[in-house]
Design an enzyme around this catalytic site. Structure first.
Site, short mmCIF file in Angstrom:
data_model
loop_
_atom_site.label_atom_id
_atom_site.label_comp_id
_atom_site.label_asym_id
_atom_site.label_seq_id
_atom_site.Cartn_x
_atom_site.Cartn_y
_atom_site.Cartn_z
N GLU A 134 0.63 -1.16 -0.23
CA GLU A 134 0.28 0.24 0.12
C GLU A 134 0.98 1.58 -0.09
O GLU A 134 0.99 2.12 1.01
CB GLU A 134 -1.40 0.36 1.00
CG GLU A 134 -2.17 -1.31 0.85
CD GLU A 134 -2.85 -1.48 2.50
OE1 GLU A 134 -2.78 -0.78 3.26
OE2 GLU A 134 -4.09 -2.52 2.37
N ASN A 175 2.64 -4.94 -3.54
CA ASN A 175 0.49 -4.95 -3.33
C ASN A 175 -0.46 -3.71 -2.61
O ASN A 175 0.28 -3.02 -2.33
CB ASN A 175 0.84 -5.53 -1.67
CG ASN A 175 -0.66 -6.86 -1.88
OD1 ASN A 175 -1.54 -6.90 -3.07
ND2 ASN A 175 -0.87 -6.86 -0.58
N HIS A 211 -10.70 -6.09 -2.49
CA HIS A 211 -10.75 -5.47 -1.58
C HIS A 211 -11.98 -4.33 -2.15
O HIS A 211 -12.67 -3.08 -2.32
CB HIS A 211 -10.64 -4.87 -0.20
CG HIS A 211 -9.76 -5.65 0.52
ND1 HIS A 211 -10.33 -6.42 0.83
CD2 HIS A 211 -8.71 -5.74 0.29
CE1 HIS A 211 -8.74 -7.72 1.47
NE2 HIS A 211 -8.01 -6.47 1.30
N GLU A 239 -6.34 -10.40 -2.31
CA GLU A 239 -7.27 -10.17 -1.43
C GLU A 239 -8.26 -9.91 -1.63
O GLU A 239 -9.05 -9.46 -0.86
CB GLU A 239 -6.66 -8.94 0.09
CG GLU A 239 -5.15 -9.34 0.26
CD GLU A 239 -5.12 -7.86 0.76
OE1 GLU A 239 -4.87 -7.13 1.28
OE2 GLU A 239 -3.14 -7.85 1.02
N ASP A 241 -12.27 -9.65 -1.24
CA ASP A 241 -13.44 -10.24 -0.77
C ASP A 241 -14.60 -8.84 -1.59
O ASP A 241 -13.83 -7.88 -2.09
CB ASP A 241 -13.74 -9.96 0.30
CG ASP A 241 -12.92 -8.65 1.20
OD1 ASP A 241 -12.80 -7.49 0.35
OD2 ASP A 241 -12.49 -8.98 2.11
O1 G3I Z 1 -3.86 -8.24 17.96
C1 G3I Z 1 -4.35 -7.67 18.65
C2 G3I Z 1 -5.72 -8.37 20.65
O2 G3I Z 1 -4.19 -8.40 20.50
C3 G3I Z 1 -6.02 -7.41 20.52
O3 G3I Z 1 -6.46 -8.40 21.70
C4 G3I Z 1 -7.77 -7.07 19.66
C5 G3I Z 1 -8.60 -6.70 20.05
O4 G3I Z 1 -9.67 -5.67 19.18
O5 G3I Z 1 -7.35 -6.50 18.12
C6 G3I Z 1 -6.05 -7.50 17.79
O6 G3I Z 1 -5.10 -6.63 16.97
C7 G3I Z 1 -5.96 -6.75 15.44
C8 G3I Z 1 -5.11 -7.73 14.32
O7 G3I Z 1 -6.29 -7.80 13.18
C9 G3I Z 1 -4.92 -9.10 15.23
O8 G3I Z 1 -6.19 -10.01 14.75
C10 G3I Z 1 -6.82 -5.51 15.21
O9 G3I Z 1 -6.67 -4.30 15.90
C11 G3I Z 1 -7.02 -5.11 13.28
O10 G3I Z 1 -7.24 -3.76 13.38
C12 G3I Z 1 -6.48 -6.07 13.03
O11 G3I Z 1 -6.96 -6.21 12.02
C13 G3I Z 1 -6.02 -6.48 10.35
C14 G3I Z 1 -6.02 -5.54 9.26
O12 G3I Z 1 -5.47 -6.03 8.68
C15 G3I Z 1 -5.13 -4.48 10.17
O13 G3I Z 1 -4.95 -3.32 9.16
C16 G3I Z 1 -7.03 -7.95 9.98
O14 G3I Z 1 -6.76 -8.68 10.78
C17 G3I Z 1 -6.12 -7.93 8.17
O15 G3I Z 1 -7.47 -9.12 7.83
C18 G3I Z 1 -5.78 -6.24 7.81
O16 G3I Z 1 -5.46 -7.63 6.31
C19 G3I Z 1 -5.45 -6.30 5.33
C20 G3I Z 1 -4.46 -6.34 4.40
O17 G3I Z 1 -2.73 -6.57 5.56
C21 G3I Z 1 -3.61 -5.57 3.45
N1 G3I Z 1 -4.55 -5.18 3.00
C22 G3I Z 1 -5.91 -4.84 3.95
C23 G3I Z 1 -6.44 -5.78 4.71
C24 G3I Z 1 -7.35 -6.03 5.32
O18 G3I Z 1 -7.83 -4.69 5.98
#
Ligand code: G3I
Length: 320
Positions: A134, A175, A211, A239, A241
């Site tokens: 990004e 990406n 996305h 990715e 969806d």
């Molecule tokens: O690790 C913490 C955990 O300790 C805490 O208890 C919990 C409570 O909210 O949060 C956890 O972190 C989360 C993390 O995923 C792991 O589950 C974050 O809040 C959450 O924001 C994070 O979201 C991820 C996101 O990237 C972050 O920007 C999504 O799972 C993941 O699917 C998403 O993937 C991204 C790609 O890497 C890049 N392209 C876009 C895509 C969608 O946003």
């Protein structure tokens, strides 16, 4: 009973795959379907190879989460997409707030990329690495981040060079999202790849996240993939969806089926498009509802792990 990976291969692609994440691996019904290599021959770790997970303190590397995903893939003979080396998001505070000068941050980026890529070299069947994630704003300007602000665009070549040196066999990608159709952001990506290639920086592919929104798949998607292909690089849908405003209705699910078909057909029609990865296969673990309030149902299987019309859209995309 169609099988997405088999259909992808029959259409000349290398793989069909899905994102997954460590907490999901304790859901045995989920893991059973994730392990079905006739549908998924490739997996991408959704979070556990990112910077905050892999180098939480400077120079201290922790690979346990990524290794668990790698082991899951290896057990089933699935390919892995490394995701990712350098991104403005999910950074540990020591990077974001470190106030490093250019030379110091350069060596930090170099060390992070080379240690991460070297760790997985030979350990997993690697499909490629998202080295840069990004880099652009939607208007095609470079996104500000701790890296861009300190190093300018040089962080891109520093990361790509480090990744190439760490694993010369790995395919290196940039990406991004909102580069599915033609437009300012896709043009910026085309120009970046051209300029990297002309200065001898290693770059093998562009990852098109995809996305997307039901009813809003860009009509230029196939033309856009073809433009990237003219640069002599690969492309992959990394990715995929396609979200909707909830509740899902029969009409929305039917439109979503068409939209999945459109994206898959564009990849099928583009020889340089090597594969497709969905950003998790079931609505049960989709990131959408947590980020876009009131939206969801973006995946090809519903939250009960049952196939939706979108699945048939993927089949149709590969077969018609
Ligand atoms: O690790 C913490 C955990 O300790 C805490 O208890 C919990 C409570 O909210 O949060 C956890 O972190 C989360 C993390 O995923 C792991 O589950 C974050 O809040 C959450 O924001 C994070 O979201 C991820 C996101 O990237 C972050 O920007 C999504 O799972 C993941 O699917 C998403 O993937 C991204 C790609 O890497 C890049 N392209 C876009 C895509 C969608 O946003």
């Amino acid at each position: 009973n169609a099988q997405l990976h088999f259909l992808a291969v029959a259409a000349g692609k290398e793989y069909f795959g899905t994102a997954t994440d460590n907490p999901e691996l304790s859901d045995s019904a989920y893991v059973t379907q994730l392990s079905n290599t006739t549908d998924f021959n490739q997996i991408t770790p959704g979070n556990s190879m990112k910077w905050d997970a892999t180098e939480p303190s400077r120079g201290i590397f922790t690979f346990s989460g990524g290794d668990a995903i790698a082991a899951q893939a290896t057990k089933n003979g699935q390919l892995v997409r490394g995701h990712n080396c350098v991104w403005h998001n999910q950074l540990p505070a020591w990077v974001t707030n470190g106030n490093f000068d250019n030379a110091t941050l350069t060596s930090i980026v170099q060390n992070h990329c080379s240690t991460l890529v070297a760790h997985y070299k030979g350990k997993i069947a690697l499909v490629s690495w998202d080295v840069i994630n990004e880099p652009f704003n939607d208007d095609g300007t470079f996104r500000t981040s701790v890296f861009f602000n300190t190093m300018g665009t040089s962080y891109i070549q520093v990361a790509l060079n480090a990744a190439r040196a760490a694993d010369p066999g790995a395919k290196l990608y940039i990406n991004d999202f909102n580069i599915e159709g033609t437009g300012a952001k896709s043009t910026a990506m085309l120009n970046l790849v051209k300029s990297l290639k002309s200065s001898g920086v290693p770059i093998d592919g562009v990852g098109i996240q995809a996305h997307l929104i039901v009813g809003q798949v860009p009509s230029t998607i196939q033309a856009n993939l073809a433009q990237f292909a003219t640069l002599g690089i690969e492309v992959a849908i990394t990715e995929l969806d396609i979200r909707m405003t909830l509740p899902s209705t029969a009409a929305l699910l039917a439109q979503q089926r068409k939209d999945y078909q459109t994206v898959i057909a564009a990849c099928k029609a583009t020889k340089a498009c090597v594969g497709v990865t969905v950003w998790d296969w079931t609505d049960k673990y989709s990131w959408i509802p947590g980020t876009f309030s009131g939206q969801g149902a973006a995946c090809p299987w519903d939250e009960n792990l049952v196939k939706k019309p979108a699945y048939d859209g993927i089949v149709a995309g590969f077969t018609t």
